[in-house]
Design a protein around this motif. Structure first.
Motif, short mmCIF file in Angstrom:
data_model
loop_
_atom_site.label_atom_id
_atom_site.label_comp_id
_atom_site.label_asym_id
_atom_site.label_seq_id
_atom_site.Cartn_x
_atom_site.Cartn_y
_atom_site.Cartn_z
N PRO A 1 0.84 -1.20 0.00
CA PRO A 1 0.00 0.00 0.00
C PRO A 1 0.87 1.25 0.00
O PRO A 1 1.99 1.24 0.53
CB PRO A 1 -0.78 -0.11 1.31
CG PRO A 1 -0.65 -1.53 1.74
CD PRO A 1 0.61 -2.05 1.15
N SER A 2 0.39 2.29 -0.61
CA SER A 2 1.17 3.53 -0.69
C SER A 2 1.30 4.15 0.70
O SER A 2 0.52 3.86 1.61
CB SER A 2 0.51 4.52 -1.64
OG SER A 2 -0.80 4.80 -1.19
N THR A 3 2.29 5.01 0.87
CA THR A 3 2.52 5.68 2.15
C THR A 3 1.37 6.64 2.42
O THR A 3 1.08 7.52 1.59
CB THR A 3 3.85 6.44 2.11
OG1 THR A 3 4.89 5.52 1.77
CG2 THR A 3 4.14 7.08 3.45
N PRO A 4 0.68 6.48 3.54
CA PRO A 4 -0.47 7.36 3.81
C PRO A 4 -0.02 8.78 4.12
O PRO A 4 1.10 9.01 4.56
CB PRO A 4 -1.13 6.70 5.03
CG PRO A 4 -0.05 5.92 5.68
CD PRO A 4 0.90 5.50 4.59
N SER A 5 -0.93 9.72 3.88
CA SER A 5 -0.60 11.13 4.14
C SER A 5 -0.57 11.43 5.63
O SER A 5 0.15 12.30 6.09
CB SER A 5 -1.60 12.04 3.44
OG SER A 5 -2.92 11.72 3.85
N SER A 6 -1.37 10.70 6.42
CA SER A 6 -1.34 10.86 7.87
C SER A 6 -0.85 9.56 8.51
O SER A 6 -0.95 8.49 7.92
CB SER A 6 -2.73 11.21 8.40
OG SER A 6 -3.63 10.16 8.12
N ILE A 7 -0.34 9.66 9.71
CA ILE A 7 0.21 8.48 10.41
C ILE A 7 -0.94 7.59 10.86
O ILE A 7 -1.85 8.05 11.56
CB ILE A 7 1.07 8.91 11.60
CG1 ILE A 7 2.28 9.69 11.13
CG2 ILE A 7 1.52 7.69 12.41
CD1 ILE A 7 3.14 10.26 12.23
N PRO A 8 -0.91 6.30 10.47
CA PRO A 8 -1.99 5.39 10.91
C PRO A 8 -1.88 5.10 12.40
O PRO A 8 -0.86 5.34 13.03
CB PRO A 8 -1.77 4.14 10.07
CG PRO A 8 -0.35 4.19 9.64
CD PRO A 8 0.04 5.63 9.60
#
Length: 201
Positions: free
Chosen positions: A61-68
């Motif tokens: 999965p692509s790097t999310p814009s916010s920290i999961p």
């Protein structure tokens, strides 16, 4: 015969100097086999390009814009998978540089593991494994792949066997004669010392 050798040698070198290089001395360029080239042009459109290991892997999965909120962990051994895509709060790994805590959003890192305790934190539950060695691959998209050579849950380790093994390898280290024997004994001492500290600490 030996007296005539200098005269014969000087005559041969003077003849070589006089002789000029002509185009007949240059070898002709090899001509290609036109029938092979034509046959190859007919076959090549039907050949699929070779597959690389990347072709068989599912894309991350692509790097999310916010920290999961969770860290996805894969913990594998050569003979089985301990954790597969398990979402946890944190893992603490025994890196060669020291204990390393990994939370969601951790910077991408590759770390070599040393004998020690791997702690997997999920809510109030903490699962501890003793690992002998391996590598941890922390990805920027809050995925962590931990590959260990050998691992066992802490509660399955017998303290008496650990003490016995530590004594045996310490004895082997003191009596080792060759470099190989010393290296094997030192590895045994390191692993059993780490096991002992994992159980007592």
């Amino acid at each position: 015969m030996l007296r005539q050798a200098p005269r014969l040698l000087s005559r041969a070198t003077s003849m070589m100097r006089v002789r000029s290089l002509s185009t007949a001395d240059v070898p002709a360029t090899p001509t290609g086999d036109s029938s092979f080239i034509e046959a190859w042009k007919k076959v090549i459109p039907n050949i699929d390009p070779p597959k690389t290991p990347l072709s068989f892997m599912q894309p991350r999965p692509s790097t999310p814009s916010s920290i999961p909120s969770k860290l996805t962990v894969n913990f594998v051994l050569p003979y089985q998978s301990e954790l597969s895509s398990k979402e946890v709060d944190m893992v603490i790994i025994p890196a060669t540089t020291g204990q390393m805590g990994v939370l969601p959003g951790h910077v991408a890192t590759i770390s070599e593991l040393k004998p020690g305790v791997l702690s997997v934190h999920e809510g109030n539950e903490v699962t501890k494994y003793f690992i002998s060695s391996g590598f941890a691959f922390i990805h920027a998209n809050s995925f962590a792949d931990i590959i260990a050579v050998e691992a066992v849950p802490i509660d399955r380790i017998d303290p008496n066997l650990v003490q016995k093994g530590l004594a045996e390898f310490t004895q082997k280290l003191s009596t080792a004669n060759t470099d190989l024997e010393k290296a094997e004994a030192q590895i045994g001492v390191d692993v059993h010392s780490a096991l002992n500290s994992a159980l007592t600490g």
